[in-house]
Design an enzyme around this catalytic site. Structure first.
Site, mmCIF file in Angstrom:
data_model
loop_
_atom_site.group_PDB
_atom_site.id
_atom_site.type_symbol
_atom_site.label_atom_id
_atom_site.label_comp_id
_atom_site.label_asym_id
_atom_site.label_seq_id
_atom_site.Cartn_x
_atom_site.Cartn_y
_atom_site.Cartn_z
ATOM 1 N N ALA A 44 0.828 -1.206 0.000
ATOM 2 C CA ALA A 44 0.000 0.000 0.000
ATOM 3 C C ALA A 44 0.861 1.253 0.000
ATOM 4 O O ALA A 44 0.569 2.231 -0.697
ATOM 5 C CB ALA A 44 -0.932 -0.010 1.210
ATOM 6 N N LYS A 128 -5.896 -9.923 -6.784
ATOM 7 C CA LYS A 128 -4.463 -9.775 -7.028
ATOM 8 C C LYS A 128 -3.711 -10.420 -5.866
ATOM 9 O O LYS A 128 -3.688 -9.893 -4.754
ATOM 10 C CB LYS A 128 -4.078 -8.297 -7.163
ATOM 11 C CG LYS A 128 -2.626 -8.085 -7.537
ATOM 12 C CD LYS A 128 -2.324 -6.611 -7.752
ATOM 13 C CE LYS A 128 -0.879 -6.423 -8.221
ATOM 14 N NZ LYS A 128 0.095 -6.904 -7.241
ATOM 15 N N LYS A 324 -6.053 -1.323 -6.428
ATOM 16 C CA LYS A 324 -5.437 -1.661 -5.153
ATOM 17 C C LYS A 324 -6.282 -1.212 -3.968
ATOM 18 O O LYS A 324 -7.070 -0.270 -4.055
ATOM 19 C CB LYS A 324 -4.040 -1.012 -5.067
ATOM 20 C CG LYS A 324 -3.121 -1.353 -6.237
ATOM 21 C CD LYS A 324 -2.801 -2.830 -6.330
ATOM 22 C CE LYS A 324 -1.756 -3.278 -5.354
ATOM 23 N NZ LYS A 324 -0.421 -2.725 -5.593
ATOM 24 N N CYS A 453 32.380 18.427 -4.483
ATOM 25 C CA CYS A 453 31.479 18.066 -3.379
ATOM 26 C C CYS A 453 31.500 16.555 -3.215
ATOM 27 O O CYS A 453 31.103 15.818 -4.125
ATOM 28 C CB CYS A 453 30.061 18.538 -3.683
ATOM 29 S SG CYS A 453 28.861 18.055 -2.410
#
Length: 707
Positions: A44, A128, A324, A453
């Site tokens: 999620a 799923k 989802k 740097c």
């Protein structure tokens, strides 16, 4: 603050910086999930990153990065198993998170296929499964190979382990001579609990969740360990075939079931959008009682002929969507703000949080994007989060959104400490002390120190050895930092001289370094030697040129073909003028910003010298071509103009690219063919002036018929 509102509040420059952060975060999460079987974020939370990326790209399509997560699948395979190149790539799915997304998906398919709202359009819908994708290759009814997804192109050979799974038939009767079955390996909740109990009693490793347990079990080097693990399999699709299974998705799944492969019993054919959403709600309600993990519902066009017309994007099919389940939120205290410096010099603020559990995972860091986001405004000065700034000591709402760095979504002003002060963003680089400059139109502040740097230099080296670049086994971020710190490597070319400087016979040897031994040193040197031969697209990506990601590197490689041609073009190119500039911009997907960045990199003396030193040590492979041998347009540059009446422009472009053509947005002397529909204007005129062959849509369809 909702996700939609946050994206709507983004200014263009802020969106550009946000897309850069998302690309990096999702790449790291992909590697943890697919390669290490140790995801650092839940599905999620990963999806929250992906959907934000997609939303920003939808609002600012011209800002879509060449290394966008929408252009990638999974992560490269780990060592220990043989590598298998999939005959057909194993792609991921686009995601939806609400009914509106699904409605847009269906509407988009209708537009692409030029179907009216009343035309029939059926889908299959199925849960799923949250497991590990697996491809099973059968030849004349016998299982000959099983492979994991890997990076979508190359997976791991786990044939011996797959043979131990009871749900996977070793022999088939009545199957096509060649059949590649694709599905998901998973572990039921009951079996997972029993496995962890056995592991704990034996003093072994316990697993965090069933998905990790399934993945770890399938990827055991000893098949007998896999045999002892209770793995299961659901078939959901197929790859290479010697003959079609059926005319429809649902019919093909029924055929696979008849051959002996388990298919999910909740799979259903849906004729309307409301039926699709109804099944989603039903599955969501039954989720807790299924006995195995799922994270959504997948919709697929049922008619396989329509699937073929829709085709694929770079990493996802156009005909499928994963709907989802929603993510979780949590509140915690912001304890501090740190600044990290990236390979392009961008100063990225990171929130340090009082650890909080979100969706079962402990979170202690979160992204704060840039100084405008902290101040509660977008790059144009418009308020976000209702204008609320973020201060150390604040009570903040977070959701995990990629890598180990979630997103700070909101602030509770009622809990703000009385002495909390507005955050002052640094104007000096914390790593090298150089000025941190924010250029007009840029959402981020960047260190001006360049290669002096250390943070930028190290991050560029990390990028160079990353998965999509050289992917040198045994040389990851930790080793790069260590070698840099001790002066062993300063630029990419130094990697390929490590053995002659620190190998056997040298005064200082890698095998004597702490954490290294004779075998590990020999393995690293062997891996480096193996990587001297590199595909052109990987080399271009590895150079770390700003705005040039994986997808763009692939476009450039296919266009120029060889390093020599690419290098010569960049050497002679001039910004905003000349044939090389025009040719670069003719590549569909390359704009002025990327072109300027490429040319600038090759014309900076120090950077060009570094590139030349590197390439002198390499063998660069020519770009791969996947065009069908019989394609009449393979290798040709095609331009479409005017109105196409029998297919949409998107479908025409996708079809041309699938046949090996290069589709350009502009006509030039290098254009081979112009396909002109009604309303063709300046492009048709220019093609006529240049003597370029011009045909109409009917002639185009006849040309590619049967190809």
């Amino acid at each position: 603050m909702s996700e939609t509102k946050a994206v709507a509040d983004l200014g263009e420059d802020e969106a550009r910086a946000e897309l850069a952060r998302l690309a990096k975060a999702i790449s790291a999460a992909d590697k943890a999930y697919h390669r290490a079987d140790a995801p650092e974020i839940s599905d999620a939370e990963y999806d929250a990153l992906k959907v934000r990326n997609a939303a920003i790209e939808a609002r600012f399509p011209h800002l879509k990065r060449p290394d966008s997560p929408s252009e990638r699948v999974g992560a490269a395979p780990v060592e220990g198993f043989g590598k298998v190149r999939h005959e057909m790539p194993m792609l991921s799915l686009s995601n939806a998170f609400d009914a509106a997304d699904v409605e847009d998906f269906v509407a988009g398919i209708r537009r692409y296929l030029n179907l009216g709202p009343e035309a029939p359009l059926a889908f299959t819908a199925e849960p799923k499964i949250d497991g590990l994708s697996l491809s099973l290759r059968y030849e004349k009814g016998r299982l000959v190979r099983a492979a994991t997804r890997g990076d979508g192109e190359v997976g791991e050979d786990v044939t011996a382990n797959a043979r131990t799974i009871g749900d996977i038939p070793a022999k088939l009767s009545g199957a096509p001579d060649l059949l590649e079955v694709r599905g998901e390996v998973y572990m039921s909740h009951a079996d997972f609990a029993a496995l962890n109990e056995r592991q704990e009693r034996a003093g072994g490793k316990t697993f965090a969740n069933p998905r990790n347990a399934a993945a770890g079990s399938l990827r055991q080097l000893d098949p007998e360990i896999t045999r002892a693990r209770p793995l299961r399999f659901f078939a959901y699709g197929w790859g290479a075939l010697s003959e079609p299974l059926a005319d429809t998705q649902s019919g093909a799944i029924e055929r696979l079931s008849a051959l002996g492969f388990p298919a999910n019993p909740l799979t259903r054919r849906c004729d309307r959008l409301d039926e699709m959403l109804a099944l989603y709600r039903e599955v969501e309600q039954r989720r807790a009682t299924l006995g195995y993990d799922i994270d959504g519902v997948v919709y697929k066009i049922d008619d396989l002929a329509l699937q073929a017309r829709l085709g694929f994007r770079s990493t996802t099919p156009r005909w499928a969507l994963a709907h989802k389940f929603p993510a979780e939120l949590a509140w915690t205290r912001l304890e501090g703000i740190d600044i990290q410096v990236g390979r392009t010099g961008a100063l990225s603020p990171v929130a340090r949080l009082t650890p909080v559990t979100v969706g079962g995972v402990v979170v202690s860091n979160a992204t704060l994007h840039n100084e405008d986001y902290i101040a509660g405004r977008d790059a144009r000065g418009n308020p976000i989060r209702e204008g609320k700034d973020i201060r150390v000591g604040d009570w903040v709402q977070v959701y995990r959104a990629g890598d180990v760095i979630p997103k700070v979504a909101d602030v509770d002003l009622s809990k703000r400490p009385a002495d909390a002060q507005p955050y002052q963003f640094p104007e000096k680089c914390p790593e090298c002390g150089s000025d941190a400059v924010r250029e007009p139109g840029d959402a981020v502040r960047r260190c001006s120190g360049g290669l002096i740097c250390p943070a930028q230099a190290v991050e560029r080296l990390k990028h160079f050895v990353s998965r999509a670049a050289f992917d040198i086994e045994g040389l990851g971020a930790k080793q790069v930092e260590s070698f840099w710190r001790d002066g062993w490597i300063r630029e990419p070319a130094d990697i390929f001289t490590l053995e002659e400087r620190y190998g056997p016979g040298q005064p200082r040897q890698l095998r004597n370094r702490e954490g290294w031994g004779e075998k590990s040193a020999a393995n690293l040197f062997a891996a480096i030697r193996e990587c001297r031969r590199i595909p052109l697209r990987r080399l271009i990506f590895a150079l770390g040129i700003r705005h040039v990601g994986e997808a763009a590197a692939g476009l450039l490689a296919r266009h120029y073909g060889t390093w020599g041609a690419f290098e010569a073009a960049m050497t002679h190119a001039r910004i905003d003028e000349g044939p090389e500039w025009d040719d670069l911009l003719s590549i569909d997907g390359v704009g002025a910003v990327m072109a300027t960045s490429l040319i600038t990199a090759f014309h900076q003396e120090a950077e060009r010298a570094s590139i030349d030193r590197l390439v002198a040590l390499l063998e660069v492979e020519e770009a791969e071509t996947r065009a069908p041998a019989t394609s009449p347009v393979a290798g040709k540059t095609v331009v479409f103009t005017g109105t196409l009446e029998k297919m949409t422009r998107a479908e025409a472009k996708a079809r041309a690219e699938a046949l090996g053509a290069k589709v350009s947005g502009s006509v030039s002397a290098k254009t081979d063919l112009l396909v002109a529909g009604p309303g063709a204007g300046s492009k048709a005129k220019k093609a006529a002036e240049l003597g370029i062959e011009t045909i109409d849509e009917d002639a185009w369809l006849r040309l590619i018929e049967g190809a």
